[in-house]
Enzyme design. Sequence first.
Site, mmCIF file in Angstrom:
data_model
loop_
_atom_site.group_PDB
_atom_site.id
_atom_site.type_symbol
_atom_site.label_atom_id
_atom_site.label_comp_id
_atom_site.label_asym_id
_atom_site.label_seq_id
_atom_site.Cartn_x
_atom_site.Cartn_y
_atom_site.Cartn_z
ATOM 1 N N GLU A 166 81.787 73.472 -28.109
ATOM 2 C CA GLU A 166 82.615 73.098 -29.256
ATOM 3 C C GLU A 166 81.909 73.602 -30.498
ATOM 4 O O GLU A 166 80.785 73.191 -30.802
ATOM 5 C CB GLU A 166 82.826 71.585 -29.365
ATOM 6 C CG GLU A 166 83.863 71.284 -30.449
ATOM 7 C CD GLU A 166 83.897 69.841 -30.895
ATOM 8 O OE1 GLU A 166 83.294 69.550 -31.959
ATOM 9 O OE2 GLU A 166 84.513 69.017 -30.205
ATOM 10 N N CYS B 116 83.276 68.177 -37.237
ATOM 11 C CA CYS B 116 83.846 69.450 -36.777
ATOM 12 C C CYS B 116 85.351 69.524 -36.999
ATOM 13 O O CYS B 116 85.891 70.600 -37.233
ATOM 14 C CB CYS B 116 83.533 69.639 -35.298
ATOM 15 S SG CYS B 116 81.776 69.701 -34.909
#
Length: 536
Positions: free
Chosen positions: A273, A307
């Site tokens: 990720e 994120c």
Amino acid sequence: MTSTTPANLAGQSLPATVGGVAGAPSAARAAALVARVTGGADNAPVQMTAPFTGQPIASLPQADDAEVRAAFADARQAQREWAALPVARRQQFLLRLHDLVLARQAEVLDLVQVEAGKARIDAFDEVSATVLVAAYYGKHSAKILSPRRAPGVIPGLTRAGELRHPKGVVGIISPWNYPLALTAMDVFPALVAGNAVVQKPDNQTALSALWLQELAEEAGLPAGLWQIVLGRGSRIGDALLEECDYLCFTGSTPTGKDLAGRIAQRLTSYSLELGGKNPMIVLPDADVAKSAAGAVTACFSSAGQLCVSVERIYVHDSIREEFTREFVARTAALRLGGALDYHAGMGSLTSQSQLETVSAHVEDARSKGARVLTGGRARPDLGPLFYEPTVLTDVRPGMTPFASETFGPVVSIYGFSDVTDAIERANDTPFGLNASVWTRNGRAGWEVGARLKAGTVNVNEGYAATFGTVGVPMGGMKESGAGRRNGAEGLLKYTEAQSIAVQRAVGLRPPKGVPGSLWTRFMTVSMKLLRRLPGR
């Protein structure tokens, strides 16, 4: 911009607490957590400091190459016995851990705040995510991993099925920004799938991971199955990559690309990720007040160091002025602070490097003609790493925050008149992690979301709806990553699929004495009939 001042910055005398923050766990408690790891004899410990105060958190021992390899060897030994247990047995510790985390959340809320500089409400998001993941995999793993029957090539004569085996020892490299939640989201499914784990959390927020590991063992996880090593990637990264049977990494896109290239040489699988430049689209029928309030959370939770946080907002021209006015007012009213309570709406940045990046992005935009509608300055009067939540407009190509991820409390507002144009601009990025759509029409929001190139899309939410729905996968498209966490995919990725087929009576080649031409005609007719059967 309102603010609260930590007690330690007001000149009060403090006890020996972690990071010198009033009310934080004691230095002795931090030392007990640190004692769960050891360092290489030739490596000097690393002193970490609290973002709120700049004062010491803990002295962390740093592993060396040999120690990391020894951790993998110990984990591999523990994994054999663990993998032999039924999945239903393995998942039981997660439900006990779920209850322990909720019961003892006060201590870890303090640790997350002190290590990461978060507001307490943002630290609670980590507790919530941790227990949601524990509950999901604690209840559903046995079903997800159960053997699966499949129609055989010859009905009634071919019995076929799929089994799932653990990878072995999973290497997990965790970031500093969500030390509790991302540890849980990666470690829990890896363990319940039958693997052992060697985790390298970031030094800055290692205590949160160590706290969760301690509770996991108290909940029944066998000792040695989850190993934690501390150290810089440049020192112990080779050992992690060479020893792991699967790699899970969360961090920057450049580092993710480098790791993927290196681990591919071993033909070892991985999930990543990575970065994002996440858009929010506000459609003309959206409730302006709700959209503006949602944008504050979407942009400034954890000081934008998330994120999936929003850094670009596209607002329909018909409501742009009203939205901007409402959003700026709500942003300016955010209370900054570093006390261990729920009074502050936003905390601090976590590191000096993040403060420098945020400052550089804002100054670059400002120097090239962008307007700062609110914020745009550091707040050393509150603590060494505080920066005001910042709203920009008139941001154009060539300005750093136009396309580059800031990873801080900075967002740019743009207008649009055509929805298709807004979608194209939202998609005009190498990233594709998260997106947000705001509208009174849920169906329209779903349809717009389906056209966005992002791994998760939230309608009338910034990120929490998909982040908290553990039953659906979460991850990035394009340069935002590979693979998924959460849902069935987040568990199955830690396993190897094995197919077994048992053939009875008739084989799949002509029996002795039967001409090949006759056999192939028979098989051709059979395959035509099989096509009409349901489930084939």
